[in-house]
Write a protein that holds these residues in place. Sequence first.
Motif, PDB file in Angstrom:
ATOM      1  N   MET A   1      34.257  42.883  33.664  1.00  0.00           N
ATOM      2  CA  MET A   1      33.453  41.842  34.268  1.00  0.00           C
ATOM      3  C   MET A   1      32.246  42.492  34.951  1.00  0.00           C
ATOM      4  SD  MET A   1      36.089  39.264  36.020  1.00  0.00           S
ATOM      5  CE  MET A   1      36.266  37.807  35.042  1.00  0.00           C
ATOM      6  N   PRO A   2      31.083  41.956  34.695  1.00  0.00           N
ATOM      7  CA  PRO A   2      29.863  42.573  35.242  1.00  0.00           C
ATOM      8  C   PRO A   2      29.870  42.804  36.753  1.00  0.00           C
ATOM      9  CG  PRO A   2      29.297  40.976  33.562  1.00  0.00           C
ATOM     10  CD  PRO A   2      30.779  40.859  33.787  1.00  0.00           C
ATOM     11  N   PRO A   3      30.299  41.850  37.586  1.00  0.00           N
ATOM     12  CA  PRO A   3      30.229  42.134  39.031  1.00  0.00           C
ATOM     13  C   PRO A   3      31.106  43.324  39.436  1.00  0.00           C
ATOM     14  CG  PRO A   3      30.673  39.797  38.640  1.00  0.00           C
ATOM     15  CD  PRO A   3      30.768  40.490  37.319  1.00  0.00           C
ATOM     16  N   ILE A   4      32.247  43.460  38.793  1.00  0.00           N
ATOM     17  CA  ILE A   4      33.142  44.569  39.134  1.00  0.00           C
ATOM     18  C   ILE A   4      32.565  45.875  38.609  1.00  0.00           C
ATOM     19  CG2 ILE A   4      35.447  45.527  38.775  1.00  0.00           C
ATOM     20  CD1 ILE A   4      36.425  42.562  38.756  1.00  0.00           C
ATOM     21  N   ARG A   5      32.018  45.845  37.395  1.00  0.00           N
ATOM     22  CA  ARG A   5      31.390  47.056  36.842  1.00  0.00           C
ATOM     23  C   ARG A   5      30.251  47.530  37.739  1.00  0.00           C
ATOM     24  NH1 ARG A   5      30.901  44.276  31.792  1.00  0.00           N
ATOM     25  NH2 ARG A   5      33.033  44.151  31.068  1.00  0.00           N
ATOM     26  N   GLU A   6      29.458  46.587  38.235  1.00  0.00           N
ATOM     27  CA  GLU A   6      28.355  46.946  39.138  1.00  0.00           C
ATOM     28  C   GLU A   6      28.891  47.584  40.415  1.00  0.00           C
ATOM     29  OE1 GLU A   6      25.894  43.491  39.803  1.00  0.00           O
ATOM     30  OE2 GLU A   6      25.651  43.176  37.647  1.00  0.00           O
ATOM     31  N   MET A   7      29.954  47.016  40.959  1.00  0.00           N
ATOM     32  CA  MET A   7      30.548  47.548  42.177  1.00  0.00           C
ATOM     33  C   MET A   7      31.052  48.972  41.947  1.00  0.00           C
ATOM     34  SD  MET A   7      33.882  46.189  44.293  1.00  0.00           S
ATOM     35  CE  MET A   7      35.038  46.669  43.004  1.00  0.00           C
ATOM     36  N   ASP A  85      36.417  51.775  50.646  1.00  0.00           N
ATOM     37  CA  ASP A  85      34.957  51.665  50.604  1.00  0.00           C
ATOM     38  C   ASP A  85      34.475  50.432  49.853  1.00  0.00           C
ATOM     39  OD1 ASP A  85      34.824  54.046  52.011  1.00  0.00           O
ATOM     40  OD2 ASP A  85      34.180  55.260  50.291  1.00  0.00           O
ATOM     41  N   ASN A  86      35.316  49.869  48.992  1.00  0.00           N
ATOM     42  CA  ASN A  86      34.894  48.743  48.157  1.00  0.00           C
ATOM     43  C   ASN A  86      35.619  47.433  48.451  1.00  0.00           C
ATOM     44  OD1 ASN A  86      32.906  49.845  46.020  1.00  0.00           O
ATOM     45  ND2 ASN A  86      34.498  51.405  46.192  1.00  0.00           N
ATOM     46  N   THR A  87      36.484  47.424  49.446  1.00  0.00           N
ATOM     47  CA  THR A  87      37.259  46.223  49.759  1.00  0.00           C
ATOM     48  C   THR A  87      36.361  45.038  50.107  1.00  0.00           C
ATOM     49  OG1 THR A  87      39.191  47.482  50.446  1.00  0.00           O
ATOM     50  CG2 THR A  87      38.997  45.246  51.323  1.00  0.00           C
ATOM     51  N   GLU A  88      35.356  45.282  50.925  1.00  0.00           N
ATOM     52  CA  GLU A  88      34.464  44.193  51.339  1.00  0.00           C
ATOM     53  C   GLU A  88      33.709  43.625  50.133  1.00  0.00           C
ATOM     54  OE1 GLU A  88      30.611  43.701  54.211  1.00  0.00           O
ATOM     55  OE2 GLU A  88      32.252  44.965  54.937  1.00  0.00           O
ATOM     56  N   GLN A  89      33.174  44.504  49.295  1.00  0.00           N
ATOM     57  CA  GLN A  89      32.436  44.046  48.102  1.00  0.00           C
ATOM     58  C   GLN A  89      33.368  43.304  47.148  1.00  0.00           C
ATOM     59  OE1 GLN A  89      29.184  44.089  47.604  1.00  0.00           O
ATOM     60  NE2 GLN A  89      29.379  43.108  45.626  1.00  0.00           N
ATOM     61  N   ALA A  90      34.595  43.792  46.973  1.00  0.00           N
ATOM     62  CA  ALA A  90      35.558  43.124  46.097  1.00  0.00           C
ATOM     63  C   ALA A  90      35.867  41.713  46.612  1.00  0.00           C
ATOM     64  CB  ALA A  90      36.834  43.949  45.979  1.00  0.00           C
ATOM     65  N   ALA A  91      35.991  41.579  47.926  1.00  0.00           N
ATOM     66  CA  ALA A  91      36.235  40.259  48.518  1.00  0.00           C
ATOM     67  C   ALA A  91      35.056  39.325  48.268  1.00  0.00           C
ATOM     68  CB  ALA A  91      36.516  40.394  50.010  1.00  0.00           C
ATOM     69  N   LEU A  92      33.851  39.849  48.337  1.00  0.00           N
ATOM     70  CA  LEU A  92      32.669  39.026  48.052  1.00  0.00           C
ATOM     71  C   LEU A  92      32.650  38.581  46.584  1.00  0.00           C
ATOM     72  CD1 LEU A  92      29.921  40.951  50.068  1.00  0.00           C
ATOM     73  CD2 LEU A  92      30.932  38.717  50.619  1.00  0.00           C
ATOM     74  N   ILE A  93      33.075  39.457  45.695  1.00  0.00           N
ATOM     75  CA  ILE A  93      33.142  39.093  44.272  1.00  0.00           C
ATOM     76  C   ILE A  93      34.133  37.955  44.065  1.00  0.00           C
ATOM     77  CG2 ILE A  93      33.879  39.919  41.994  1.00  0.00           C
ATOM     78  CD1 ILE A  93      32.666  42.677  42.827  1.00  0.00           C
ATOM     79  N   VAL A  94      35.280  38.055  44.711  1.00  0.00           N
ATOM     80  CA  VAL A  94      36.281  36.981  44.611  1.00  0.00           C
ATOM     81  C   VAL A  94      35.710  35.680  45.157  1.00  0.00           C
ATOM     82  CG1 VAL A  94      38.522  36.177  45.474  1.00  0.00           C
ATOM     83  CG2 VAL A  94      38.282  38.519  44.611  1.00  0.00           C
ATOM     84  N   GLU A  95      34.999  35.753  46.273  1.00  0.00           N
ATOM     85  CA  GLU A  95      34.382  34.551  46.833  1.00  0.00           C
ATOM     86  C   GLU A  95      33.372  33.956  45.860  1.00  0.00           C
ATOM     87  OE1 GLU A  95      35.228  32.721  49.502  1.00  0.00           O
ATOM     88  OE2 GLU A  95      36.888  34.148  49.596  1.00  0.00           O
ATOM     89  N   GLY A  96      32.643  34.801  45.153  1.00  0.00           N
ATOM     90  CA  GLY A  96      31.704  34.319  44.139  1.00  0.00           C
ATOM     91  C   GLY A  96      32.419  33.602  43.008  1.00  0.00           C
ATOM     92  N   PHE A  97      33.573  34.146  42.592  1.00  0.00           N
ATOM     93  CA  PHE A  97      34.375  33.467  41.561  1.00  0.00           C
ATOM     94  C   PHE A  97      34.826  32.098  42.057  1.00  0.00           C
ATOM     95  CE2 PHE A  97      36.006  37.809  39.830  1.00  0.00           C
ATOM     96  CZ  PHE A  97      34.823  38.003  39.156  1.00  0.00           C
ATOM     97  N   LYS A  98      35.253  32.044  43.316  1.00  0.00           N
ATOM     98  CA  LYS A  98      35.709  30.769  43.881  1.00  0.00           C
ATOM     99  C   LYS A  98      34.563  29.760  43.935  1.00  0.00           C
ATOM    100  CE  LYS A  98      39.420  32.564  46.784  1.00  0.00           C
ATOM    101  NZ  LYS A  98      39.877  32.803  48.174  1.00  0.00           N
ATOM    102  N   GLU A  99      33.378  30.222  44.312  1.00  0.00           N
ATOM    103  CA  GLU A  99      32.212  29.330  44.356  1.00  0.00           C
ATOM    104  C   GLU A  99      31.873  28.803  42.970  1.00  0.00           C
ATOM    105  OE1 GLU A  99      28.593  30.646  46.234  1.00  0.00           O
ATOM    106  OE2 GLU A  99      29.725  31.457  47.929  1.00  0.00           O
ATOM    107  N   THR A 100      31.893  29.683  41.994  1.00  0.00           N
ATOM    108  CA  THR A 100      31.547  29.297  40.625  1.00  0.00           C
ATOM    109  C   THR A 100      32.556  28.317  40.054  1.00  0.00           C
ATOM    110  OG1 THR A 100      30.450  31.408  40.243  1.00  0.00           O
ATOM    111  CG2 THR A 100      31.137  30.184  38.293  1.00  0.00           C
TER     112      THR A 100
END
Length: 122
Positions: A1-7, A85-100
Amino acid sequence: MPPIREMLAETGITEQQWRVLRVLAEYGSQDTSTLADRACLLFPSLTRIAQTMNKKGLISVCRDETDRRRQIISITGTGQKIIDDNTEQAALIVEGFKETLGKKNYEQLLDLLAMLDPNRDN
């Protein structure tokens, strides 16, 4: 998934390696069969991925003391640092999935994915 690959781009790990680290961080040390199931990987793939991760110092592999045929995999401090180091960004990605998807569709997606787990309770 692109957001995870970017992270993960700056970490030098793959999505599959991320899943292995996430499972180990959440559940602790475990045998390779359990880890493969929880990380949604085929056992032969996990074997190859674990060799690479061990060389990178992200995990450690040792023999089970009661059954020497089994290998136990644990996350190392280096691997845990990638998670931390990536927990916060991963949580934001999940929030983006929920929004979508919307909360209802997101929850339905999780329920449907859980149905694919052969170890789930019926």
